[in-house]
Scaffold this active site. Structure first.
Site, mmCIF file in Angstrom:
data_model
loop_
_atom_site.group_PDB
_atom_site.id
_atom_site.type_symbol
_atom_site.label_atom_id
_atom_site.label_comp_id
_atom_site.label_asym_id
_atom_site.label_seq_id
_atom_site.Cartn_x
_atom_site.Cartn_y
_atom_site.Cartn_z
ATOM 1 N N LYS A 17 -23.043 17.565 8.215
ATOM 2 C CA LYS A 17 -21.901 17.940 9.052
ATOM 3 C C LYS A 17 -21.901 17.120 10.336
ATOM 4 O O LYS A 17 -20.853 16.614 10.770
ATOM 5 C CB LYS A 17 -21.954 19.430 9.377
ATOM 6 C CG LYS A 17 -20.908 19.902 10.387
ATOM 7 C CD LYS A 17 -19.498 19.732 9.860
ATOM 8 C CE LYS A 17 -18.487 20.297 10.853
ATOM 9 N NZ LYS A 17 -17.089 20.069 10.407
ATOM 10 N N SER A 22 0.832 -1.201 0.000
ATOM 11 C CA SER A 22 0.000 0.000 0.000
ATOM 12 C C SER A 22 0.873 1.259 0.000
ATOM 13 O O SER A 22 1.609 1.495 -0.940
ATOM 14 C CB SER A 22 -0.972 -0.046 1.179
ATOM 15 O OG SER A 22 -2.208 0.550 0.830
#
Length: 323
Positions: free
Chosen positions: A188, A136
């Protein structure tokens, strides 16, 4: 006196996380301050030098504040070592010695860009040598090199992006605790708290960012490894590969050891002989190569290795392989 049920559950949760992560603790007294980089000779001979730059551990954006006490991959440390190397005309090439499962997306990307800029601005060869793991983000950084080697027993690949979201609502409900989230709008609130319920809208926002990071990784693999788009996508499904398979899929150039990568770097730099050096700060964790060379540096730090689990507990996206 028995502990309250909530403490028992939280203790169990923490124990489970650490148990499955195979963590270990090495607790020592912290050392204040930042010592200068010191050059250590690892082998070879001659006036010309090849720098071995260690990328060992997790890529983390706030490494200095972590309990790792300086272990892991730090962009600031990479920059400092490359600046020192650039100022030394005798350093004719750099070999990246990589043992990393990756880490936070931006840290891996900045590390790659820093290494690429050094290679382009100095014209000095940059060769990568993957030790045990180049997965990765660790592989992402290796893509900055002119040529990539991997140990015969290395694990390579894991091209992809992950993000783990913890939702603690169920745990709190079991003990009779509820949360009230006040935010400027529902989205949010959802994206800023592990106590909010997940919605399709919130998941779509995060998935779009994740897809963007993934596309960036795939494009980098395609361009740096000179693959077609189809071949790059085929191998970028998150799988890890042995060194032999990685070579067959053109993710690396050669199956070989650090010594082979050093020989490659010397050839590219036009050297018949060179002294192999590494940089280390006194009072910091000794890197594996120094230990193999019998060089000891003072170590008095707090080291906690939880194989990346501490990174999962922080918000963000990761180029990371933690099986």
């Amino acid at each position: 006196m028995s502990r309250p049920p909530l403490l028992n559950q939280l203790a169990g949760l923490l124990f489970a996380c650490f148990a499955v992560s195979g963590c270990y603790f090495n607790i020592e007294v912290p050392t204040p301050g930042k010592e200068p980089l010191v050059e250590y000779v690892l082998g070879g001979s001659g006036n010309a030098k090849v720098l071995i730059l260690e990328l060992n551990g997790i890529f983390s954006p706030d490494l200095p504040r972590r309990l790792s006490g300086g272990s892991g991959v730090s962009v600031a440390e990479i920059r400092a070592q490359l600046v020192k190397a650039q100022k030394d005309p005798q350093v004719r090439a750099v070999v990246l010695h990589i043992n990393s499962p990756g880490g936070e997306v931006t840290t891996a990307d900045v590390a790659y860009n820093t290494l690429k800029n050094f290679r382009n601005s100095t014209g000095r060869p940059l060769v990568a040598s993957i030790g045990a793991i180049g997965a990765s983000g660790g592989y992402y950084a290796a893509l900055a090199a002119d040529r990539i080697y991997a140990n015969p027993t290395a694990v390579v690949g894991s091209i992809g992006v992950v993000m783990m979201r913890f939702n603690a609502r169920g745990l709190l409900e079991k003990v009779g605790v509820s949360a009230e989230i006040l935010a400027s709008n529902p989205l949010k609130g959802e994206l800023s708290s592990p106590l909010a319920e997940s919605t399709d809208s919130g998941t779509k926002v995060l998935q779009a960012i994740l897809d963007d990071h993934y596309s960036r990784f795939v494009d980098l693999v395609r361009d740096r490894r000179r693959l077609s788009q189809d071949r790059a996508l085929e191998i970028s499904d998150g799988r890890v590969l042995s060194a032999t398979d990685a070579k067959e899929h053109d993710l690396i150039d050669e199956v070989g050891y650090l010594e082979d990568a050093l020989a490659e770097a010397m050839t590219r730099a036009g050297l018949q002989q060179a002294t192999y050096v590494t940089y280390q700060r006194k009072g910091r964790f000794s890197n594996p190569l120094l230990a193999q060379a019998g060089v000891t540096t003072q170590v008095n730090l707090l080291h906690v290795d939880a194989r990346g689990w501490d990174l999962w507990l922080t918000p963000g996206f990761h180029y990371l392989w933690v099986p």
